[in-house]
Design a protein around this motif. Sequence first.
Motif, PDB file in Angstrom:
ATOM      1  N   PHE A  30       9.704   0.727   1.316  1.00 58.07           N
ATOM      2  CA  PHE A  30       9.218  -0.586   1.692  1.00 58.07           C
ATOM      3  C   PHE A  30      10.385  -1.417   2.208  1.00 58.07           C
ATOM      4  O   PHE A  30      11.499  -0.935   2.328  1.00 58.07           O
ATOM      5  CB  PHE A  30       8.545  -1.273   0.497  1.00 58.07           C
ATOM      6  N   GLY A  31      10.126  -2.667   2.506  1.00 59.05           N
ATOM      7  CA  GLY A  31      11.170  -3.548   2.995  1.00 59.05           C
ATOM      8  C   GLY A  31      10.597  -4.921   3.259  1.00 59.05           C
ATOM      9  O   GLY A  31       9.384  -5.143   3.141  1.00 59.05           O
ATOM     10  N   LEU A  50       4.171   4.658   3.523  1.00 57.20           N
ATOM     11  CA  LEU A  50       4.215   5.660   4.579  1.00 57.20           C
ATOM     12  C   LEU A  50       3.727   5.031   5.869  1.00 57.20           C
ATOM     13  O   LEU A  50       2.827   4.189   5.853  1.00 57.20           O
ATOM     14  CB  LEU A  50       3.344   6.868   4.233  1.00 57.20           C
ATOM     15  N   ALA A  51       4.287   5.457   6.984  1.00 56.53           N
ATOM     16  CA  ALA A  51       3.929   4.868   8.276  1.00 56.53           C
ATOM     17  C   ALA A  51       3.474   5.947   9.250  1.00 56.53           C
ATOM     18  O   ALA A  51       3.753   5.882  10.438  1.00 56.53           O
ATOM     19  CB  ALA A  51       5.114   4.098   8.851  1.00 56.53           C
ATOM     20  N   GLY A  52       2.780   6.924   8.756  1.00 55.35           N
ATOM     21  CA  GLY A  52       2.309   8.009   9.605  1.00 55.35           C
ATOM     22  C   GLY A  52       1.512   8.992   8.764  1.00 55.35           C
ATOM     23  O   GLY A  52       1.129   8.686   7.638  1.00 55.35           O
ATOM     24  N   ASP A  72       0.854  -1.187   0.000  1.00 53.23           N
ATOM     25  CA  ASP A  72       0.000   0.000   0.000  1.00 53.23           C
ATOM     26  C   ASP A  72       0.891   1.239   0.000  1.00 53.23           C
ATOM     27  O   ASP A  72       1.723   1.403   0.892  1.00 53.23           O
ATOM     28  CB  ASP A  72      -0.878  -0.010   1.251  1.00 53.23           C
ATOM     29  N   PRO A  73       0.742   2.130  -0.984  1.00 55.47           N
ATOM     30  CA  PRO A  73       1.615   3.313  -1.006  1.00 55.47           C
ATOM     31  C   PRO A  73       1.365   4.265   0.158  1.00 55.47           C
ATOM     32  O   PRO A  73       2.299   4.923   0.628  1.00 55.47           O
ATOM     33  CB  PRO A  73       1.274   3.989  -2.343  1.00 55.47           C
ATOM     34  N   LEU A  74       0.134   4.347   0.643  1.00 54.22           N
ATOM     35  CA  LEU A  74      -0.205   5.295   1.699  1.00 54.22           C
ATOM     36  C   LEU A  74      -0.324   4.581   3.047  1.00 54.22           C
ATOM     37  O   LEU A  74      -0.447   3.358   3.103  1.00 54.22           O
ATOM     38  CB  LEU A  74      -1.508   6.018   1.353  1.00 54.22           C
ATOM     39  N   CYS A 105       0.121   6.639  -7.198  1.00 50.65           N
ATOM     40  CA  CYS A 105       1.337   6.065  -6.618  1.00 50.65           C
ATOM     41  C   CYS A 105       1.402   4.554  -6.827  1.00 50.65           C
ATOM     42  O   CYS A 105       2.490   3.990  -7.000  1.00 50.65           O
ATOM     43  CB  CYS A 105       1.417   6.391  -5.134  1.00 50.65           C
ATOM     44  N   SER A 106       0.245   3.892  -6.811  1.00 51.76           N
ATOM     45  CA  SER A 106       0.225   2.446  -7.044  1.00 51.76           C
ATOM     46  C   SER A 106       0.779   2.115  -8.421  1.00 51.76           C
ATOM     47  O   SER A 106       1.566   1.173  -8.584  1.00 51.76           O
ATOM     48  CB  SER A 106      -1.204   1.905  -6.907  1.00 51.76           C
TER      49      SER A 106
END
Length: 511
Positions: free
Chosen positions: A473-474, A481-483, A274-276, A432-433
């Motif tokens: 990503f990883g 994004l994580a926030g 998920d990009p967002l 973004c996808s």
Amino acid sequence: MVSVLRTLTLLLIVGVSHAAQALDLTAAELAGKRLYREGLSSSDAQVSARVGAADMLVPASVVPCGSCHGADGLGRAEGGVRPPTLSWQRLALGQGRRTVNGRDYPAYTEASLARAIQEGRDPAGNRLDPAMPRFILSMADQRNLNAYLKRLADDRDPGLEERTLRLGTLLPGEGANAASARVVAAVLKDRIAQLNQQGGIHGRQLQLITVDPGPSLASAEQALSTLLEKEQVFALIAPLAPALEPVLAARLELARVPLIGAAPTLSASAQMFDPLPGLDDQLLSLADYAQANLALRQAGTRIVYADAEQANLAEHLGQQLLQRGWSEVEAQPLTEQAPEGQAIFFLGKAQGFARLTAQLQQVGRTPYLFAISSQVSSQLPQVPDAWSRRVFLAYPFVPGDWTATGRRAMSEMRSRQGLDGYQGVLQVSTWCSVQLLGDALKRAGRDVSREKFIQALEDLHDVQTGLTPPLSFGPGRRQGLAGAHVVTLEMPGPVFYPVAAYRPVVEETAP
């Protein structure tokens, strides 16, 4: 066949029938494919392997050939060991003498390949790398495996053809999500057309297949099956089928199909990117801002959810708040009675948010309200003036994130497709996808497979979209994004004021 250690099978229950349709395999070749990828015999009998110098006996399903050599046979470096490419043409030709070590590498025959697989010695009698398991196979299993190895190089994943790559999406034509689906369809159409006009990806044109998921879980599952089994798509992109949320992750895991786009709430799948940020990370951004700036940790806090399917997310947020030191936290459904508390986190659709503010206004209370912008944006102009600077919203991106290039490209796309700024988050997410899809396919190369595609997505770091903070990503990270940014409303208006810039949030773990 050389070197497989450690990793569990990457393809637990591969949809063999799906992949088989991509390449017409005989019964023996299909059985060899199952043995190669899953370590399972055609007779369902337990296959064993000897591992390491001590010849430790383990199930072959723990160390199948494909776990190191890959589903495509191209090998993946791991732990300092580089498994060779499993091309029958390469094996049958041999490599002559290598000057580096002075060893001969004669051509393989079916008999010498069987000895390598079962005894760990090459045709010249040289011992293979000790990381290579030695498999205990029946004659029938060995014949099946040899048969499949001769076809391995041509056994592409579904959706991959010489000049096309098929993608799938689920977009409803009617109902509550139809308007959103039209936005997603327009962005996908435009962005994929732009990629194809530039020559496609490694000479392949991208073909998008859209299926209507219908109104129910049963119809959505049938639509998904159409994409995976009949249309044989390589990956899914930006599907919009909320009814699938309970089963989507499991279905994708089973079929090993990647998905790029908005992931279901709290779903965890190695196949989904998920990009967002997810709803949980956006809520935690709001909580961290409130904790640092509004002194609300000791205030009575309610997490109000308008729909039953959001109960788990509400409970999850409550646990996170408690672990961050908040007290008097309670998750509850939206009812006819105004909730108590000095801080209220809202989860649900815009109509529910309007209902909540009306209830609170009726009893003369103006607690701090926290919500996710994409859920409540349509009702923000109707927020009563009493909540000026008391409503805080999470935004994955703000206008300051847009570069001049990104702004111009988005404007041109909207002009071509007849879109306005409505549902901007959905437009950016879909945009973004497609960008992530293209970047990962380019990185994976012409000989892309689903496995290599997922690896390429994991390797994407600090992706500049021109519309969002950099995406990363990883191996353990599936959201770019994580926030979120935190924005407050000033009434009347509303006028939007950013109060906290995006920064990654960290979930607390229970001691």
